[in-house]
Design an enzyme around this catalytic site. Sequence first.
Site, PDB file in Angstrom:
ATOM      1  N   HIS A   1      -7.278   3.004   3.886  1.00 35.14           N
ATOM      2  CA  HIS A   1      -7.037   3.826   5.224  1.00 35.14           C
ATOM      3  C   HIS A   1      -8.380   4.048   5.718  1.00 35.14           C
ATOM      4  CE1 HIS A   1      -2.929   4.803   3.154  1.00 35.14           C
ATOM      5  NE2 HIS A   1      -2.855   5.487   4.361  1.00 35.14           N
TER       6      HIS A   1
ATOM      7  N   CYS B   1     -10.909   2.850   0.031  1.00 31.55           N
ATOM      8  CA  CYS B   1      -9.509   3.332   0.627  1.00 31.55           C
ATOM      9  C   CYS B   1      -9.368   2.481   1.505  1.00 31.55           C
ATOM     10  CB  CYS B   1      -9.613   4.677   0.563  1.00 31.55           C
ATOM     11  SG  CYS B   1      -7.630   5.164   1.149  1.00 31.55           S
TER      12      CYS B   1
ATOM     13  N   GLU C   1      -2.502   8.946   8.424  1.00 30.90           N
ATOM     14  CA  GLU C   1      -1.051   8.891   8.431  1.00 30.90           C
ATOM     15  C   GLU C   1      -0.568   9.847   9.599  1.00 30.90           C
ATOM     16  OE1 GLU C   1       1.117   7.136   6.366  1.00 30.90           O
ATOM     17  OE2 GLU C   1      -0.468   6.185   5.145  1.00 30.90           O
TER      18      GLU C   1
ATOM     19  N   ASP D   1       0.852  -1.206  -0.099  1.00 29.01           N
ATOM     20  CA  ASP D   1      -0.048  -0.059  -0.072  1.00 29.01           C
ATOM     21  C   ASP D   1       1.082   1.364  -0.132  1.00 29.01           C
ATOM     22  OD1 ASP D   1      -2.420   1.559   0.286  1.00 29.01           O
ATOM     23  OD2 ASP D   1      -1.793   1.831   2.242  1.00 29.01           O
ATOM     24  N   SER D   2       0.290   2.449  -0.179  1.00 28.28           N
ATOM     25  CA  SER D   2       1.308   3.885  -0.143  1.00 28.28           C
ATOM     26  C   SER D   2       1.461   3.856   1.199  1.00 28.28           C
ATOM     27  CB  SER D   2       0.206   4.816  -0.627  1.00 28.28           C
ATOM     28  OG  SER D   2      -0.879   5.162   0.406  1.00 28.28           O
TER      29      SER D   2
ATOM     30  N   CYS E   1      -4.215  -1.548  -2.021  1.00 25.58           N
ATOM     31  CA  CYS E   1      -4.437  -0.014  -2.004  1.00 25.58           C
ATOM     32  C   CYS E   1      -5.510   0.197  -3.239  1.00 25.58           C
ATOM     33  CB  CYS E   1      -3.063   0.451  -2.465  1.00 25.58           C
ATOM     34  SG  CYS E   1      -3.211   2.314  -2.980  1.00 25.58           S
TER      35      CYS E   1
END
Length: 280
Positions: free
Chosen positions: A190, A188, A156, A13-14, A77
């Site tokens: 996240h 997403c 994040e 993932d990012s 992701c």
Amino acid sequence: MPKRLDAPIGMFDSGFGGLTVARAVIDLLPKENLVYIGDTGRYPYGNKPADEVRGYAHELAWSLVRDFDAKLIVVACNTAASVALDELARELPVPVIGVVEPGARALVRVTHNNKVGVIGTVGTISSGAYVHAIRETGASVELFSAACPGFVEFVERDQTSGDEVTVLAERLLAPVRNAGVDSLLLGCTHYPYLSRVIGEVMGPNVVLVSSADETAFAVKTALEDEGLARQEGQGSHRFLSSGDIAWFADLGRRLLGPELDHAEPWVAPKLNEARKGNES
Ligand code: DGL
């Protein structure tokens, strides 16, 4: 071929978002080894041009195959899966699973009023990947989408509650809330970390759907179909990051749990080197 069974599942993932998928995979498949890369050195992906994200996805996936001998790749992701999944599946010598199709399948299963919502990064929503994936399910549902720039940055920063994120959520979720959807896909990886805020803003009658569990089931099925499922032992888990390792280990442990006891550095290989390494 026992060696192949012991090879890890490779996941990327990012940043921290894919840990929601990692959690589900670890819980469902405790015998499997796992290597996870969070590309925090180059995150966020959601506001970057599709070609750039596609390049990163190829580097990460090839590195997992070449450097870690991954037996299957999970693109954990949505942004990367939206723009690169088909190419990766064609190019890589191992099975590739994304999060978009499993999420879309889960979403159409839970709706009662056939009005469904998807939220994701600008890159994911503008790619049209969910419009396509929902159509592919064959379900006759009306789809409402909204991009939520800023959500990933809150996660994040480990800021998953409070006034700031709530005010942003009120504004960004208004289109899907006003459309009267009864189920909302967190498109997403996240976003599950913001599910409390998102749930409060959407109200008690809207079911939030995460693709993590459904993706884990897709991984299980693919491993079994390919004869790659590990039959015994306790899986080991490695976590790498292209950014700040201490931060990745610290926040990652809080988000994922005790399996993330330390993190290792990952340096992006040049794409051609990554591909060549695999051919030799
Ligand atoms: N977790 C990601 C996704 O599912 C990426 C978010 C980002 O880097 O912008 O889309």
